[in-house]
Design a protein around this motif. Structure first.
Motif, PDB file in Angstrom:
ATOM      1  N   TYR A  54       0.810  -1.223   0.000  1.00 51.16           N
ATOM      2  CA  TYR A  54       0.000   0.000   0.000  1.00 51.16           C
ATOM      3  C   TYR A  54       0.847   1.278   0.000  1.00 51.16           C
ATOM      4  CZ  TYR A  54      -3.022   3.663   1.855  1.00 51.16           C
ATOM      5  OH  TYR A  54      -3.679   4.841   2.060  1.00 51.16           O
ATOM      6  N   ASN A  58       3.625   1.849  -6.317  1.00 49.65           N
ATOM      7  CA  ASN A  58       2.438   2.416  -6.949  1.00 49.65           C
ATOM      8  C   ASN A  58       2.393   2.164  -8.455  1.00 49.65           C
ATOM      9  OD1 ASN A  58       4.401   4.124  -7.889  1.00 49.65           O
ATOM     10  ND2 ASN A  58       3.548   5.997  -7.013  1.00 49.65           N
ATOM     11  N   ASP A  59       3.151   1.166  -8.925  1.00 46.38           N
ATOM     12  CA  ASP A  59       3.229   0.923 -10.362  1.00 46.38           C
ATOM     13  C   ASP A  59       3.096  -0.561 -10.714  1.00 46.38           C
ATOM     14  OD1 ASP A  59       5.595   0.022  -9.269  1.00 46.38           O
ATOM     15  OD2 ASP A  59       6.889   0.910 -10.806  1.00 46.38           O
ATOM     16  N   ASP A  97      -6.473   4.416 -10.021  1.00 51.05           N
ATOM     17  CA  ASP A  97      -5.649   5.392  -9.310  1.00 51.05           C
ATOM     18  C   ASP A  97      -4.559   4.711  -8.490  1.00 51.05           C
ATOM     19  OD1 ASP A  97      -5.692   7.034  -6.366  1.00 51.05           O
ATOM     20  OD2 ASP A  97      -5.267   8.198  -8.167  1.00 51.05           O
ATOM     21  N   SER A  98      -4.880   3.577  -7.890  1.00 55.25           N
ATOM     22  CA  SER A  98      -3.905   2.848  -7.076  1.00 55.25           C
ATOM     23  C   SER A  98      -4.333   1.393  -6.955  1.00 55.25           C
ATOM     24  CB  SER A  98      -3.761   3.482  -5.686  1.00 55.25           C
ATOM     25  OG  SER A  98      -5.025   3.616  -5.068  1.00 55.25           O
ATOM     26  N   TRP A 100      -2.852  -2.268  -4.794  1.00 56.74           N
ATOM     27  CA  TRP A 100      -1.842  -2.769  -3.864  1.00 56.74           C
ATOM     28  C   TRP A 100      -2.175  -4.175  -3.383  1.00 56.74           C
ATOM     29  CZ3 TRP A 100      -5.515   0.863  -2.922  1.00 56.74           C
ATOM     30  CH2 TRP A 100      -6.363   0.651  -1.844  1.00 56.74           C
ATOM     31  N   HIS A 115     -12.058   5.071   1.706  1.00 54.80           N
ATOM     32  CA  HIS A 115     -10.979   5.355   0.763  1.00 54.80           C
ATOM     33  C   HIS A 115     -11.182   6.754   0.187  1.00 54.80           C
ATOM     34  CE1 HIS A 115      -9.634   0.951  -0.065  1.00 54.80           C
ATOM     35  NE2 HIS A 115     -10.258   1.025   1.108  1.00 54.80           N
ATOM     36  N   SER A 118     -11.208   8.966  -4.040  1.00 52.74           N
ATOM     37  CA  SER A 118     -11.529   8.086  -5.156  1.00 52.74           C
ATOM     38  C   SER A 118     -13.045   7.903  -5.189  1.00 52.74           C
ATOM     39  CB  SER A 118     -10.801   6.741  -5.040  1.00 52.74           C
ATOM     40  OG  SER A 118     -10.782   6.266  -3.722  1.00 52.74           O
ATOM     41  N   SER A 121     -13.933   1.792  -5.054  1.00 56.10           N
ATOM     42  CA  SER A 121     -12.870   0.988  -4.463  1.00 56.10           C
ATOM     43  C   SER A 121     -13.272  -0.477  -4.520  1.00 56.10           C
ATOM     44  CB  SER A 121     -12.614   1.407  -3.015  1.00 56.10           C
ATOM     45  OG  SER A 121     -12.177   2.749  -2.953  1.00 56.10           O
ATOM     46  N   PHE A 197      -7.806  -1.873  -4.604  1.00 52.17           N
ATOM     47  CA  PHE A 197      -7.595  -0.844  -5.620  1.00 52.17           C
ATOM     48  C   PHE A 197      -8.592   0.277  -5.475  1.00 52.17           C
ATOM     49  CE2 PHE A 197      -9.935  -4.542  -7.083  1.00 52.17           C
ATOM     50  CZ  PHE A 197     -11.150  -4.005  -7.468  1.00 52.17           C
ATOM     51  N   ASN A 198      -8.237   1.422  -6.039  1.00 53.07           N
ATOM     52  CA  ASN A 198      -9.098   2.599  -6.091  1.00 53.07           C
ATOM     53  C   ASN A 198      -9.177   3.095  -7.523  1.00 53.07           C
ATOM     54  OD1 ASN A 198      -9.587   2.885  -3.257  1.00 53.07           O
ATOM     55  ND2 ASN A 198      -7.591   3.846  -3.025  1.00 53.07           N
TER      56      ASN A 198
END
Length: 200
Positions: A54, A58-59, A97-98, A100, A115, A118, A121, A197-198
């Motif tokens: 988290y 971030n990729d 957006d993210s 993890w 969250h 965003s 989620s 995820f978001n």
């Protein structure tokens, strides 16, 4: 005149039907847990029982083809959920957006949270050993109910104060990001692996 429901909270359940992708994701998650020292350090310092990327990576969709494949599949589910929830996006598509990894040890939990920043989620479950528990969702009106009586045990799900969703490997859950939720303590004897995820 009969009553009618108002202010409905949508909760989406989908499924990944590709065992090879689930196996690839499980392998990738375990590799990250072994190699991502920053993530392991964050989990230790913040009392997370297990591993999470988290706060460290971030990729993941750019880093690993399994996560890129997952992202492509999630995009479709998220678009379907946004349509079901009648979200007015002015022609735009929700954007990841993210994303993890979470590997929760036996006995581990994640307290109630939302969250911010965003709109949608969710979590996809990769490995769910028996007793690992699921997702506890909270009625968003709860802070305003004050003197309201509790709900009877046999009340319909839509009227319950808390709803427990029990996933299996491959389950995808989606909700609007303002919906408070938590992960009850795992009673499993093995780790539970999920990817959260978001979308914004």
């Amino acid at each position: 005149m009969p009553s009618r429901p108002l202010f409905v909270t949508q909760f989406y359940e989908g499924f990944l039907t590709d065992p090879a992708l689930l196996a690839a994701l499980a392998h990738s998650c375990r590799s990250l847990a072994r190699d991502d020292m920053a993530g392991r350090r964050w989990a230790r310092d913040n009392g997370y029982s297990g591993y999470t990327s988290y706060a460290s990576l971030n990729d993941l969709p750019a880093r690993d083809p399994a996560f890129a494949d997952l992202k492509r599949r999630l995009d479709g589910h998220v678009r379907a959920f946004a349509a079901e929830a009648a979200m007015e996006l002015n022609g735009r598509k929700p954007r990841l957006d993210s994303l993890w990894v979470n590997i929760l040890k036996p006995g581990g939990a994640h307290s109630g949270h939302i969250h911010p920043h965003s709109i949608i989620s969710g979590t996809v479950y990769i490995e769910v050993p028996p007793g690992a528990g699921g997702l506890k969702l909270e009625d968003p009106r709860l802070p305003m109910l004050m003197n309201a009586p509790g709900r009877s045990a046999d009340a319909p799900e839509a009227l319950q104060t808390f709803v427990y969703a029990t996933p299996q490997p491959g389950t995808i859950y989606l909700w609007e990001s303002w919906l408070r939720h938590e992960v009850p303590a795992s009673r499993a004897k093995a780790e539970r692996i999920s990817v959260s995820f978001n979308y914004s």
